[in-house]
Design an enzyme around this catalytic site. Structure first.
Site, PDB file in Angstrom:
ATOM      1  N   CYS A   2       0.843  -1.178   0.000  1.00 11.34           N
ATOM      2  CA  CYS A   2       0.000   0.000   0.000  1.00 11.34           C
ATOM      3  C   CYS A   2       0.885   1.237   0.000  1.00 11.34           C
ATOM      4  CB  CYS A   2      -0.888   0.014   1.234  1.00 11.34           C
ATOM      5  SG  CYS A   2      -1.715  -1.544   1.523  1.00 11.34           S
ATOM      6  N   ARG A  27       1.648   1.383  -6.007  1.00 10.74           N
ATOM      7  CA  ARG A  27       1.890   0.401  -4.946  1.00 10.74           C
ATOM      8  C   ARG A  27       0.632  -0.397  -4.600  1.00 10.74           C
ATOM      9  NH1 ARG A  27       6.655   1.358  -1.923  1.00 10.74           N
ATOM     10  NH2 ARG A  27       5.771   0.016  -0.354  1.00 10.74           N
ATOM     11  N   GLY A 101       1.077  -3.517   5.409  1.00  8.68           N
ATOM     12  CA  GLY A 101       1.680  -4.696   6.025  1.00  8.68           C
ATOM     13  C   GLY A 101       0.585  -5.665   6.430  1.00  8.68           C
ATOM     14  N   GLU A 483      10.530 -14.450 -18.840  1.00  9.89           N
ATOM     15  CA  GLU A 483      10.225 -13.042 -18.611  1.00  9.89           C
ATOM     16  C   GLU A 483       9.236 -12.525 -19.665  1.00  9.89           C
ATOM     17  OE1 GLU A 483      10.474 -11.115 -16.237  1.00  9.89           O
ATOM     18  OE2 GLU A 483      10.376  -9.092 -17.055  1.00  9.89           O
TER      19      GLU A 483
END
Ligand code: G6P
Length: 610
Positions: A2, A27, A101, A483
């Site tokens: 976050c 984020r 978190g 990738e």
């Protein structure tokens, strides 16, 4: 995952918070919210959706609040709806908490708090912190102490901001496992999870360490550990510029970052690649060079795209440095009780420098006596600070969630380290010079591929409605295939798999029919002929072949429906060049499908939870 921003000072905090959240949105972007204190009252706006949606509702309010905190969320506990959006409050809506978190013991804390009469309104783990602080505040009547005491009972990770209408002159900030920094201004201070949100306002920052808690006023601050020990912090400087985190005329950050690559790689190599001498000089490794040279094996660990870079790193280190290398997913390594000796060297690769699993792997290896080197983009990040030594990749801020320039810069730095190892482990000088010259030419080679964007866009249009893709390569181009497949699935939501080309016959060949596009990475290297045989096998089953092949390859047109030509390079460095058309192919397919390229669903740029 976050994004977090806080402001305290004379100015109106709301526009500062909204602008900060927009910079942090990469984020996490499933919901956003702010809490402000206005005339001693706590005012909270929060809702599901993007920051622009929140912006619409808050700009309608013209009051001036000189203290506030804001959050953009990537959901872990609880659906991404209005209620679960941060900030979260206590029973009396006096305290507001935002958090990045995971609170691991939240279920136990929640049960206990509910037994004690607290009413929870959300499904989040964060809300328990607000109630826990409320509980401690009853005893101590001091927000800093109450937060500190609450955190002693919390297990898990947090980057945390707390405000209270009863103490409207301060923001409490605390960190364990999730990044947080204080931006120091004149008569005003900022707090953010990422320097990108601070750079408009100040370059002076304090990076918090785990278990530190800060009381931030408009014109001062003090820091302790959560165990009540005083801490003296040093002010550091943010070194990148605002232009580096803006789109610069491109439609998306990802496209800008793909085009940034020649310059970014030059920055990675600058002052480190000594072409005339055919060697590499890496200041960041010098003080621990002995450890590197005495190591009996190297271990590289990382997640996601950085893990693909690690696979290329194995190839480079083993081929040029002649040293055995193991590569492991950081998330597996940390729980495997790995066998580590004091003469092992662990490399961790991370763009953000904040990935929770990579950080935990680093700590695991260190605790067992290994020397740990970082290959990191995020200066001041947790991983950069906890490694024994390392090399910054200098890619500049990467905002697009799908990593592009960080990957090629990681490969450039791995190439430098491989050259350095080679110098000491028998790589002939003449070969070193040829390799160094080739490495220095890579930015120009990438520029040539970028000039082919229109051709790649046309190929993308042809395949934008397919449901599956297969990517095949060998040697160091096997990770390139992985990738390429990852880029496509991340941003276009098309199922894609990467395989070593020869493994195709052990399974994936069953999928091949006239609807299956197969991307072959087939440069003219020692195993070129072998890959041509694999292409024949696909062609015989009517698969549609897209080949990434060299400019002087005239055979390939007979086998492939589409050929994207790339300049020749030594096979050691091939992935740095060959991945670029795959990035562009994924980008144009995703744009053609109308996907949100910079912020793909369910993903986050920086994964600070396990
Ligand atoms: C996330 C990102 C990926 C990245 C991975 C590892 O999944 O979306 O792009 O490769 O994390 O991140 P790191 O910052 O450690 O390189």
């Amino acid at each position: 995952m976050c994004g977090i921003i806080g402001y305290i000072g004379e100015k109106n905090s709301l526009p500062i918070l909204i602008e900060g959240l927009k910079r942090l949105e990469y984020r996490g972007y499933d919901s956003a919210g702010v809490a402000l204190i206005h005339q001693k009252e706590l005012v909270v706006y929060k809702q599901a959706g993007k920051v622009s949606e929140l912006d619409k509702i808050v700009t309608a309010n013209s009051f001036h609040a000189s203290i506030g905190v804001g959050h953009t969320r990537w959901a872990t506990h609880g659906e991404p709806n209005d209620i679960n959006a941060h900030p979260h409050g206590d029973c009396h809506e006096e305290i507001a908490v935002i958090h990045n978190g995971i609170i691991e013991n939240y279920a136990t804390l929640r049960r206990k708090l509910e037994r004690d009469g607290h009413t929870m309104r959300t499904e989040t783990d964060t809300e328990v912190i607000a109630h826990l602080i409320e509980e401690k505040y009853k005893l101590k009547n001091d927000l800093f102490t109450a937060t500190r005491l609450a955190l002693l009972e919390v297990e898990g990770s947090y980057g945390l901001l707390v405000i209270s209408k009863n103490e409207s002159d301060k923001i409490i900030a605390a960190r364990k496992g999730s990044p947080l920094m204080i931006g120091i201004g004149k008569g005003e201070n900022f707090i953010a999870s990422d320097a990108a949100a601070l750079i408009d306002h100040t370059r002076d920052v304090l990076y918090l360490n785990d278990d530190e808690i800060v009381c931030v006023y408009a014109d001062s601050y003090y820091t302790k550990t959560i165990h009540d020990q005083p801490v003296v912090k040093e002010v550091e400087k943010i070194t990148f510029d605002l232009e580096q985190i803006e789109k610069g005329g491109f439609e998306h950050f990802m496209l800008k970052e793909i085009h940034d690559q020649p310059e970014a790689i030059r920055n990675s190599l600058r002052g480190r690649l000594l072409v005339d001498e055919g060697r590499a000089k890496l200041g960041g490794l010098e003080r621990s060079l002995d450890k590197l040279l005495q190591a009996r094996r190297l271990i590289i660990t990382a997640c996601g795209t950085s893990w693909h870079a690690a696979l290329v790193g194995k190839y480079l280190f083993e081929q040029l440095g002649r040293i055995p290398v193991e590569v492991d997913y950081a998330s597996e390594f940390r729980y495997r009780n790995p066998i580590i000796n004091s003469d092992d060297v662990l490399f961790v690769i991370s763009q953000s420098g904040e990935t929770a699993d990579t950080l935990a792997a680093l700590r695991e290896a260190k605790s067992k006596g290994a020397t740990v080197f970082g290959i990191v983009n995020g200066v001041g990040s947790s991983i950069a600070r906890e490694t024994d030594a390392g090399v910054f990749i200098h890619a500049g801020p990467e905002i697009g969630v799908a990593s592009t320039k960080a990957f090629t810069c990681q490969l450039s730095v791995l190439s430098l380290i491989a050259l350095l190892l080679g110098q000491y482990r028998g790589l002939p000088d003449e070969q070193g010079k040829l390799l160094a010259t080739d490495l220095a030419s890579i930015p120009n080679k990438i520029r040539k591929i970028l000039d082919k964007s229109e051709q790649i866009k046309n190929i993308a249009a042809e395949f934008k409605d397919t449901h599956n893709f297969l990517y095949l390569g060998r040697g160091s181009n096997f990770p390139t295939a992985l990738e390429g497949a990852l880029k496509l699935k991340e941003i276009s939501y098309i199922h894609a798999e990467g395989y070593p080309a020869a493994e195709m016959k052990h399974g994936p060949i069953a999928l091949i029919d006239e609807n299956m596009p197969v991307v072959f990475i087939v440069p003219k290297d020692p195993i070129y002929e072998k890959i041509l045989s694999n292409m024949q096998e696909v062609r015989a089953r009517k698969g549609r072949i897209i080949a990434i092949a060299n400019e002087d390859d005239y055979e390939i047109d007979k086998l492939a429906e589409f050929v994207i030509r790339v300049p020749r390079t030594y096979s050691y460095f091939g992935p740095i060049v060959n991945v670029v058309p795959l990035q562009l192919l994924a980008y144009y397919i995703a744009v053609g499908r109308g996907c949100n390229v910079d912020q793909p669903r369910n993903l986050a740029k920086s994964v600070t939870v396990e």
